[in-house]
Design an enzyme around this catalytic site. Structure first.
Site, PDB file in Angstrom:
ATOM      1  CD  GLU A  89      -2.774   1.494   0.033  1.00  0.00           C
ATOM      2  OE1 GLU A  89      -2.427   2.193  -0.534  1.00  0.00           O
ATOM      3  OE2 GLU A  89      -3.585   0.668  -0.113  1.00  0.00           O
ATOM      4  CG  ASP A 116       5.027   0.261  -8.767  1.00  0.00           C
ATOM      5  OD1 ASP A 116       4.090  -0.622  -8.764  1.00  0.00           O
ATOM      6  OD2 ASP A 116       5.176   0.745  -9.817  1.00  0.00           O
ATOM      7  CG  ASP A 138      -8.149   3.959  -8.742  1.00  0.00           C
ATOM      8  OD1 ASP A 138      -8.792   4.030  -9.519  1.00  0.00           O
ATOM      9  OD2 ASP A 138      -7.088   5.231  -8.460  1.00  0.00           O
ATOM     10  CG  ASP A 174     -17.815  -1.103  -6.490  1.00  0.00           C
ATOM     11  OD1 ASP A 174     -16.682  -1.204  -6.315  1.00  0.00           O
ATOM     12  OD2 ASP A 174     -18.412  -0.051  -6.602  1.00  0.00           O
TER      13      ASP A 174
END
Length: 233
Positions: A89, A116, A138, A174
Site C-alpha cells: 500500500e 509500487d 482503483d 463493484d
C-alpha cells in the site's frame, strides 16, 4: 534499480495520491516506530525460504495489493496465523491504519511494502506465493485511463511467475467494466483458469469475507460486487 528501470516504471502509474490528511502526532509516531520492523527491504535478496521473512512459522504465503484501510488484511492474518501475509500500500494514511491495528492485535504474520507493487512482484522469487488478492482496486473509470488499471498482460505475467502451480488470484470489484476487463485479460493471457460454475460463484463473497468500507460504499450507492477467483494453470 537502474535509471532505465526507473524510466520504465514511470509509465506504470497504477496508484494516485500518496498522502491524504496530515497525520496527527501520535499517528506519525505509530508509523515511524512500527514501519521499520514490518517493512520488506527490496535492496536485499529475498531470503531462502521466503517464509523466513516472518518471525513466526508460516506454511503459506499470500499477497494483498492495495490493502486500503487494512480491514481485510488484518482479519485474514488473525484468522489464519499459519499463513504469512504481505501487504502492499503506497498510501501513507492507509499504512498507518494497518500498522496501528497490528500494534493493537499483535499480529506477527504480516509484512508490508509501501511503494509500487510491481517492484515487490519483480523482487519475489518464482513460485513463491499461494495466493494474490487484488480487492477493490482503483478502477480508473475514464476510458483514456484504462491503461493504468493494475490488471494487465504485463502484471498477469508477473502474477503467473510468482504464484505456485495451482496458486490463486482473487479479484473483487463493484465496477462492471473492470470486472469484464479482468475476465477478458485473464482469458486472453492463457495462464489462468476462472473458477466458476454458476453466477453464485462470483456474486457470493469469499469464504470468511469481512465487509470492507469500499464494499459498504458500493452497496450504499446501489452497486453489487463481483468476486472472481482464477487458478494458475
Amino acid at each position: 534499480m537502474t535509471d532505465m528501470e526507473r524510466r520504465g516504471r514511470a509509465t506504470e502509474a497504477f496508484f494516485g495520491r500518496r498522502k491524504g490528511k496530515a497525520l496527527r502526532e501520535q499517528q506519525a509516531e505509530t508509523l515511524n516506530s512500527l514501519l521499520p520492523a514490518f517493512l520488506i527491504d527490496l535492496s536485499a535478496a529475498p531470503p531462502e525460504p521466503l517464509t523466513s521473512l516472518f518471525p513466526v512459522p508460516v506454511e503459506r504465503l499470500r499477497l494483498e495489493i492495495g490493502f486500503g484501510g487494512g480491514e481485510h488484511l488484518i482479519h485474514r492474518a488473525l484468522e489464519t496465523p499459519s499463513t504469512g501475509f504481505i501487504g502492499v500500500e503506497p498510501f501513507v494514511n492507509s499504512m498507518q491504519k494497518l500498522l496501528s491495528r497490528i500494534g493493537e492485535t499483535g499480529a506477527s504474520n504480516i509484512r508490508v511494502y509501501n511503494d509500487d507493487a510491481t517492484q515487490l512482484l519483480d523482487w519475489l522469487p518464482d513460485g513463491a506465493l499461494d495466493q494474490i488478492d487484488l480487492l477493490y482496486p482503483d478502477p480508473w473509470p475514464k476510458r483514456k485511463h484504462w491503461k493504468r488499471r493494475f490488471v494487465s498482460k504485463t502484471n498477469l505475467d508477473r502474477f503467473h511467475r510468482v504464484l505456485k502451480p495451482g496458486g490463486l488470484f482473487c479479484f473483487a470489484s463493484d465496477i462492471d467494466t473492470y470486472v469484464n476487463w479482468t475476465l477478458i485479460k485473464c482469458r486472453d493471457h492463457g495462464g489462468f483458469e476462472w473458477i466458476a460454475d454458476n453466477a453464485a460463484d462470483w456474486l457470493t463473497p469469499y469464504e470468511g469475507w469481512p465487509s470492507t468500507r469500499y464494499e459498504a460504499k458500493a452497496r450504499r450507492e446501489g452497486r453489487s460486487s463481483a468476486y472472481l477467483t482464477f487458478r494458475k494453470v
